[in-house]
Design a protein around this motif. Structure first.
Motif, PDB file in Angstrom:
ATOM      1  N   VAL B 104       0.812  -1.208   0.000  1.00  0.00           N
ATOM      2  CA  VAL B 104       0.000   0.000   0.000  1.00  0.00           C
ATOM      3  C   VAL B 104       0.839   1.248   0.000  1.00  0.00           C
ATOM      4  N   ASP B 105       1.983   1.146   0.676  1.00  0.00           N
ATOM      5  CA  ASP B 105       2.800   2.340   0.826  1.00  0.00           C
ATOM      6  C   ASP B 105       3.187   2.910  -0.531  1.00  0.00           C
ATOM      7  N   PRO B 110       0.037  10.760  -0.392  1.00  0.00           N
ATOM      8  CA  PRO B 110      -0.149  10.828   1.058  1.00  0.00           C
ATOM      9  C   PRO B 110       0.746   9.873   1.828  1.00  0.00           C
ATOM     10  N   PHE B 111       0.877   8.635   1.362  1.00  0.00           N
ATOM     11  CA  PHE B 111       1.716   7.676   2.071  1.00  0.00           C
ATOM     12  C   PHE B 111       3.177   8.088   2.050  1.00  0.00           C
ATOM     13  N   LYS B 113       4.368  11.087   1.694  1.00  0.00           N
ATOM     14  CA  LYS B 113       4.548  12.257   2.549  1.00  0.00           C
ATOM     15  C   LYS B 113       4.545  11.863   4.018  1.00  0.00           C
ATOM     16  N   ALA B 114       3.684  10.916   4.356  1.00  0.00           N
ATOM     17  CA  ALA B 114       3.615  10.481   5.748  1.00  0.00           C
ATOM     18  C   ALA B 114       4.929   9.841   6.164  1.00  0.00           C
ATOM     19  N   ARG B 115       5.499   9.040   5.259  1.00  0.00           N
ATOM     20  CA  ARG B 115       6.769   8.390   5.590  1.00  0.00           C
ATOM     21  C   ARG B 115       7.880   9.436   5.732  1.00  0.00           C
ATOM     22  N   ASP B 116       7.922  10.390   4.792  1.00  0.00           N
ATOM     23  CA  ASP B 116       8.921  11.453   4.886  1.00  0.00           C
ATOM     24  C   ASP B 116       8.784  12.211   6.200  1.00  0.00           C
ATOM     25  N   SER B 117       7.538  12.479   6.552  1.00  0.00           N
ATOM     26  CA  SER B 117       7.272  13.201   7.790  1.00  0.00           C
ATOM     27  C   SER B 117       7.797  12.414   8.985  1.00  0.00           C
ATOM     28  N   LEU B 118       7.565  11.114   8.967  1.00  0.00           N
ATOM     29  CA  LEU B 118       8.026  10.258  10.063  1.00  0.00           C
ATOM     30  C   LEU B 118       9.548  10.264  10.165  1.00  0.00           C
ATOM     31  N   VAL B 119      10.202  10.148   9.004  1.00  0.00           N
ATOM     32  CA  VAL B 119      11.665  10.166   8.997  1.00  0.00           C
ATOM     33  C   VAL B 119      12.184  11.473   9.589  1.00  0.00           C
ATOM     34  N   GLU B 120      11.577  12.561   9.186  1.00  0.00           N
ATOM     35  CA  GLU B 120      12.027  13.858   9.704  1.00  0.00           C
ATOM     36  C   GLU B 120      11.883  13.924  11.225  1.00  0.00           C
ATOM     37  N   VAL B 121      10.741  13.478  11.702  1.00  0.00           N
ATOM     38  CA  VAL B 121      10.484  13.542  13.145  1.00  0.00           C
ATOM     39  C   VAL B 121      11.478  12.674  13.915  1.00  0.00           C
ATOM     40  N   LEU B 122      11.641  11.435  13.467  1.00  0.00           N
ATOM     41  CA  LEU B 122      12.519  10.513  14.185  1.00  0.00           C
ATOM     42  C   LEU B 122      13.966  10.995  14.169  1.00  0.00           C
TER      43      LEU B 122
END
Lengths: 151, 151
Positions: B104-105, B110-111, B113-122
């Motif tokens: 699905v990813d 949206p997926f 971007k969500a992954r990029d967002s997660l990487v940035e946060v972590l």
DNA sequence: GGGAATTCTCTTACTGGCTAAGATGTTCCA
DNA sequence: TGGAACATCTTAGCCAGTAAGAGAATTCCC
């Protein structure tokens, strides 16, 4: 930014996914408990999380519904006693949607259970750890909103 | 468990609420991107997160829809190429819903971007901090599921 | 083994919410 | 003041949802 192991990212992705699914289920529970459809509960949530009262049109924008549909949503929420229509005194074309329930957290078992669950989880961490978690949540919310939603 | 300051709980409650709303918006984006209704996307997500293929009836239970509605959902998902109906060889009354998209990813902005967002946060946390956050997420998911959803 | 009861999905009739388009009432501005 | 723009509501038509029951397969139990 240091190197991110693929397995770490994969695990966190799974957590996000799982949280996401649980959230959807939670909203369904809340809606059912309040005697509302998912759409109506979503709009009520929008109105409650906003700073001041929202206009009908703003709710249409935020929810992605047509203005006609929002009329129906507000009708039902008003009939159920959750909100009240107030004409904006500064622009009488607008309809302000005032939430008439003091605090949502008072509504039904799902919210109480969610709060209890949160208390239990947070109880497993000391102050220093809570600081880390809080920083994570703030970053996660801000970054996700900026990079995924506001586009 | 040590004492929990009310303000701390209030702040974390706000974070949960905010995450929750963002999640709902995210699902709406994903559904739109995939050309599906919120209901159809929700059912597809259920099918994808399951271990093996789900039956039509199980999807009805998990989604809260009637079996008749699920028939329509699967029809649309099948027509769109996301799933395939397979009769269960061990019980030919059952219809297994096989997801035909590998990952699905891969689907849509949206997926990603969500992954990029997660990487940035972590990326803002060191290993020790990530360990705390991961423990928090595991606890939060487990506790929430047990105390709020599975009731 | 065989008929009845159960299980699972699909079909049908009907209800209700959604969209699109236009009506109504209000404000803005030349 | 008159017309354009704006905000909400109304209407007609459509589509997805529910409930009830049909059809096909399985299980139970004598």
């Amino acid at each position: 930014m240091f190197h991110m192991e693929p397995e770490v990212l994969e695990r966190f992705t799974w957590y996000m996914r799982e949280q996401s699914a649980l959230t959807v289920m939670f909203h369904a529970r809340v809606a059912e408990q309040m005697g509302l459809s998912a759409t109506d509960e979503k709009c009520l949530d929008l109105a409650m999380r906003a700073d001041g009262p929202l206009t009908a049109g703003r709710i249409a924008e935020l929810s992605g519904l047509s203005t006609g549909a929002v009329t129906g949503v507000i009708d039902r929420l008003e009939r159920a006693g959750y909100v009240r229509r107030v004409r904006d005194p500064h622009d009488r074309r607008k309809v302000l949607v005032e939430v008439t329930v003091g605090d949502v957290d008072k509504f039904g078992a799902p919210f109480e259970k969610a709060r209890d669950s949160l208390v239990e989880v947070l109880g497993h961490f000391d102050d220093a750890e809570l600081e880390v978690i809080e920083r994570y949540l703030q970053l996660q919310i801000g970054t996700f909103r900026k990079r995924v939603i506001d586009t």
